[in-house]
Design an enzyme around this catalytic site. Sequence first.
Site, PDB file in Angstrom:
ATOM      1  N   TYR A  78       0.809  -1.222   0.000  1.00  0.00           N
ATOM      2  CA  TYR A  78       0.000   0.000   0.000  1.00  0.00           C
ATOM      3  C   TYR A  78       0.840   1.269   0.000  1.00  0.00           C
ATOM      4  O   TYR A  78       0.326   2.356   0.224  1.00  0.00           O
ATOM      5  CB  TYR A  78      -0.919  -0.001   1.229  1.00  0.00           C
ATOM      6  CG  TYR A  78      -1.621  -1.314   1.407  1.00  0.00           C
ATOM      7  CD1 TYR A  78      -2.640  -1.696   0.538  1.00  0.00           C
ATOM      8  CD2 TYR A  78      -1.239  -2.189   2.407  1.00  0.00           C
ATOM      9  CE1 TYR A  78      -3.276  -2.915   0.673  1.00  0.00           C
ATOM     10  CE2 TYR A  78      -1.878  -3.409   2.558  1.00  0.00           C
ATOM     11  CZ  TYR A  78      -2.892  -3.767   1.689  1.00  0.00           C
ATOM     12  OH  TYR A  78      -3.513  -4.972   1.833  1.00  0.00           O
ATOM     13  N   SER A  79       2.112   1.154  -0.247  1.00  0.00           N
ATOM     14  CA  SER A  79       3.039   2.268  -0.129  1.00  0.00           C
ATOM     15  C   SER A  79       3.321   2.954  -1.463  1.00  0.00           C
ATOM     16  O   SER A  79       3.351   2.305  -2.517  1.00  0.00           O
ATOM     17  CB  SER A  79       4.355   1.751   0.449  1.00  0.00           C
ATOM     18  OG  SER A  79       5.313   2.771   0.535  1.00  0.00           O
TER      19      SER A  79
END
Length: 94
Positions: free
Chosen positions: A63-64
Site C-alpha cells: 500500500y506504499s
Amino acid sequence: MAANGPEQSISLSKQHQRRRGVWQRRFWEHALRDECDYAKHLDYLHYNPVKHGLVTSVANWPYSSFHRFVNEGVYPAEWGSDMAGKFDTFDGGE
C-alpha cells in the site's frame, strides 16, 4: 450533523478542553523546509510498516508509494532492508 455525516461522540475530557474529535491529541503540523526535509519525511513514512512489524522489508508493503518511487528511480528496490533502528527517534524535523 456535520457536512459529511454525523460526528462521533466527544468524550467529557475533550468537551472540558473544548476539543473536537478531529485531530489526534499529539498532532503536530510541519511545513517541509527543503528537499532534504522532504526526503527525510518520505524515508520515515516508507519505513513505518517495517518499524511497526507489519513487514520485514519496505518493498513488501503493497500500500506504499515506495513502489512508485522505485519505478521513478528515486529509491533502489532493496532500500530500507538494513535500517533497523534508524527511525526510532525521528521527530519530524522539528
